[in-house]
Scaffold this motif. Structure first.
Motif, PDB file in Angstrom:
ATOM      1  N   GLY A 108      15.629  60.231  23.578  1.00 54.93           N
ATOM      2  CA  GLY A 108      16.282  61.065  24.576  1.00 54.93           C
ATOM      3  C   GLY A 108      16.240  60.409  25.943  1.00 54.93           C
ATOM      4  N   PHE A 109      17.254  60.727  26.754  1.00 54.32           N
ATOM      5  CA  PHE A 109      17.343  60.281  28.136  1.00 54.32           C
ATOM      6  C   PHE A 109      17.384  61.517  29.015  1.00 54.32           C
ATOM      7  CE2 PHE A 109      20.133  59.430  31.828  1.00 54.32           C
ATOM      8  CZ  PHE A 109      19.352  58.475  32.472  1.00 54.32           C
ATOM      9  N   PHE A 110      16.678  61.459  30.154  1.00 59.15           N
ATOM     10  CA  PHE A 110      16.601  62.584  31.080  1.00 59.15           C
ATOM     11  C   PHE A 110      16.939  62.099  32.485  1.00 59.15           C
ATOM     12  CE2 PHE A 110      14.590  65.261  34.176  1.00 59.15           C
ATOM     13  CZ  PHE A 110      14.801  66.546  33.689  1.00 59.15           C
ATOM     14  N   PHE A 111      17.783  62.890  33.195  1.00 60.64           N
ATOM     15  CA  PHE A 111      18.200  62.533  34.550  1.00 60.64           C
ATOM     16  C   PHE A 111      18.436  63.814  35.335  1.00 60.64           C
ATOM     17  CE2 PHE A 111      21.544  61.547  37.660  1.00 60.64           C
ATOM     18  CZ  PHE A 111      21.079  60.371  38.217  1.00 60.64           C
ATOM     19  N   ASP A 112      17.976  63.835  36.592  1.00 64.57           N
ATOM     20  CA  ASP A 112      18.218  64.975  37.473  1.00 64.57           C
ATOM     21  C   ASP A 112      18.330  64.422  38.889  1.00 64.57           C
ATOM     22  OD1 ASP A 112      17.964  67.403  39.054  1.00 64.57           O
ATOM     23  OD2 ASP A 112      17.118  68.341  37.268  1.00 64.57           O
ATOM     24  N   CYS A 113      19.483  64.657  39.533  1.00 69.03           N
ATOM     25  CA  CYS A 113      19.776  64.081  40.847  1.00 69.03           C
ATOM     26  C   CYS A 113      20.151  65.180  41.832  1.00 69.03           C
ATOM     27  CB  CYS A 113      20.935  63.094  40.711  1.00 69.03           C
ATOM     28  SG  CYS A 113      21.575  62.432  42.252  1.00 69.03           S
ATOM     29  N   ARG A 114      19.678  65.047  43.069  1.00 65.07           N
ATOM     30  CA  ARG A 114      20.012  65.969  44.149  1.00 65.07           C
ATOM     31  C   ARG A 114      20.720  65.181  45.245  1.00 65.07           C
ATOM     32  NH1 ARG A 114      17.212  70.620  42.278  1.00 65.07           N
ATOM     33  NH2 ARG A 114      16.942  69.953  40.127  1.00 65.07           N
ATOM     34  N   ILE A 115      21.908  65.627  45.605  1.00 65.26           N
ATOM     35  CA  ILE A 115      22.715  64.975  46.631  1.00 65.26           C
ATOM     36  C   ILE A 115      22.939  65.971  47.757  1.00 65.26           C
ATOM     37  CG2 ILE A 115      24.922  63.841  47.125  1.00 65.26           C
ATOM     38  CD1 ILE A 115      25.143  63.419  44.003  1.00 65.26           C
ATOM     39  N   ARG A 116      22.551  65.602  48.964  1.00 64.67           N
ATOM     40  CA  ARG A 116      22.767  66.452  50.136  1.00 64.67           C
ATOM     41  C   ARG A 116      23.966  65.894  50.899  1.00 64.67           C
ATOM     42  NH1 ARG A 116      21.175  71.143  50.849  1.00 64.67           N
ATOM     43  NH2 ARG A 116      19.087  70.583  50.255  1.00 64.67           N
ATOM     44  N   MET A 117      24.980  66.752  51.099  1.00 68.57           N
ATOM     45  CA  MET A 117      26.214  66.348  51.755  1.00 68.57           C
ATOM     46  C   MET A 117      26.150  66.660  53.256  1.00 68.57           C
ATOM     47  SD  MET A 117      27.738  65.002  49.252  1.00 68.57           S
ATOM     48  CE  MET A 117      29.363  64.695  49.947  1.00 68.57           C
ATOM     49  N   PRO A 118      27.041  66.053  54.065  1.00 68.72           N
ATOM     50  CA  PRO A 118      27.014  66.285  55.517  1.00 68.72           C
ATOM     51  C   PRO A 118      27.161  67.754  55.909  1.00 68.72           C
ATOM     52  CG  PRO A 118      28.404  64.404  55.023  1.00 68.72           C
ATOM     53  CD  PRO A 118      28.021  65.033  53.706  1.00 68.72           C
ATOM     54  N   ASP A 119      27.855  68.557  55.097  1.00 67.96           N
ATOM     55  CA  ASP A 119      28.028  69.972  55.407  1.00 67.96           C
ATOM     56  C   ASP A 119      26.825  70.826  54.981  1.00 67.96           C
ATOM     57  OD1 ASP A 119      28.287  70.052  52.642  1.00 67.96           O
ATOM     58  OD2 ASP A 119      30.340  70.826  52.656  1.00 67.96           O
ATOM     59  N   GLY A 120      25.760  70.171  54.478  1.00 69.88           N
ATOM     60  CA  GLY A 120      24.563  70.885  54.047  1.00 69.88           C
ATOM     61  C   GLY A 120      24.567  71.277  52.582  1.00 69.88           C
ATOM     62  N   LYS A 121      25.688  71.154  51.922  1.00 66.59           N
ATOM     63  CA  LYS A 121      25.798  71.507  50.506  1.00 66.59           C
ATOM     64  C   LYS A 121      24.959  70.556  49.655  1.00 66.59           C
ATOM     65  CE  LYS A 121      29.306  71.639  46.881  1.00 66.59           C
ATOM     66  NZ  LYS A 121      30.715  71.363  46.591  1.00 66.59           N
ATOM     67  N   GLU A 122      24.281  71.130  48.645  1.00 61.53           N
ATOM     68  CA  GLU A 122      23.526  70.313  47.700  1.00 61.53           C
ATOM     69  C   GLU A 122      24.302  70.233  46.386  1.00 61.53           C
ATOM     70  OE1 GLU A 122      18.977  70.025  46.692  1.00 61.53           O
ATOM     71  OE2 GLU A 122      19.874  71.557  45.396  1.00 61.53           O
ATOM     72  N   ILE A 123      24.473  69.033  45.891  1.00 57.67           N
ATOM     73  CA  ILE A 123      25.120  68.806  44.604  1.00 57.67           C
ATOM     74  C   ILE A 123      24.047  68.334  43.633  1.00 57.67           C
ATOM     75  CG2 ILE A 123      26.816  67.417  43.354  1.00 57.67           C
ATOM     76  CD1 ILE A 123      28.357  67.195  46.038  1.00 57.67           C
ATOM     77  N   VAL A 124      24.006  68.949  42.453  1.00 56.28           N
ATOM     78  CA  VAL A 124      23.055  68.556  41.416  1.00 56.28           C
ATOM     79  C   VAL A 124      23.826  67.870  40.300  1.00 56.28           C
ATOM     80  CG1 VAL A 124      21.369  69.360  39.713  1.00 56.28           C
ATOM     81  CG2 VAL A 124      21.496  70.462  41.964  1.00 56.28           C
ATOM     82  N   VAL A 125      23.376  66.697  39.932  1.00 63.36           N
ATOM     83  CA  VAL A 125      23.934  65.975  38.785  1.00 63.36           C
ATOM     84  C   VAL A 125      22.783  65.821  37.799  1.00 63.36           C
ATOM     85  CG1 VAL A 125      25.022  63.864  37.963  1.00 63.36           C
ATOM     86  CG2 VAL A 125      25.544  64.720  40.257  1.00 63.36           C
TER      87      VAL A 125
END
Length: 178
Positions: A108-125
């Motif tokens: 198995g492969f596991f990945f969790d990413c948090r991206i903070r955008m200039p408008d403050g929005k958080e994107i989870v991949v």
């Protein structure tokens, strides 16, 4: 350093994934190497971006064709800074994942990413059933990944986390993502 209270607030969203050899409870061969990918489009350059990753047994992680991480100890989750790797527009995350052992065994492969955008929005991949996989593994050279054919990709299989895998995620990932 992150305190315990901050770490408790983080919800880890990644799931363990693999290719078809792990579908329906099957056990992948010990020498299998696959490619897994996720694509995303960002409306701007991120302010911050970081991920955690691990793989039973090993992986090499590429973002937009450039190597950003790799490890061969699934017991130790890697913290991966991605701020400089992700950009405005189309982005592709690829993991070359390898199973190992003396015979067929769980992979198995596991990945969790948090991206903070200039408008403050958080994107989870996070690794999940929206990822794709292929048995094709292009040659890499000097930290760069070769190219794939579009027709090679199929939906990834979400695999049941082994209790030992989940213990590693639960004990390490929240603090690394906080």
């Amino acid at each position: 350093k992150v305190d315990a209270e901050e770490a408790k607030k983080v919800t880890v969203r990644g799931q363990w994934i693999w290719g078809d050899s792990a579908a329906e409870g099957k056990t992948p061969p010990s020498d299998e190497t696959i490619s897994l990918r996720q694509t995303l489009k960002l409306d701007a350059d991120p302010v911050t971006a970081s991920a955690v990753a691990t793989c039973d047994n090993s992986y090499t992680l590429y973002v937009n064709g450039r190597k950003v991480s790799g490890a061969d100890d699934w017991n130790q989750i890697a913290a991966v800074p991605l701020h400089g790797a992700l950009k405005k527009g189309a982005n592709t995350i690829v993991a070359i994942a390898k199973n190992a052992g003396k015979g067929p065994n769980a992979a198995g492969f596991f990945f969790d990413c948090r991206i903070r955008m200039p408008d403050g929005k958080e994107i989870v991949v996070a690794s999940d059933g929206t990822w794709e996989w292929t048995s094709k593994v292009p040659a890499g050279k000097e930290g760069r990944l070769g190219s794939f054919e579009a027709k090679d990709w199929k939906p990834a299989t979400v695999v049941n986390a082994l209790p030992v895998w989940q213990k590693v995620i639960d004990s390490q990932a929240p603090a690394l993502l906080a």
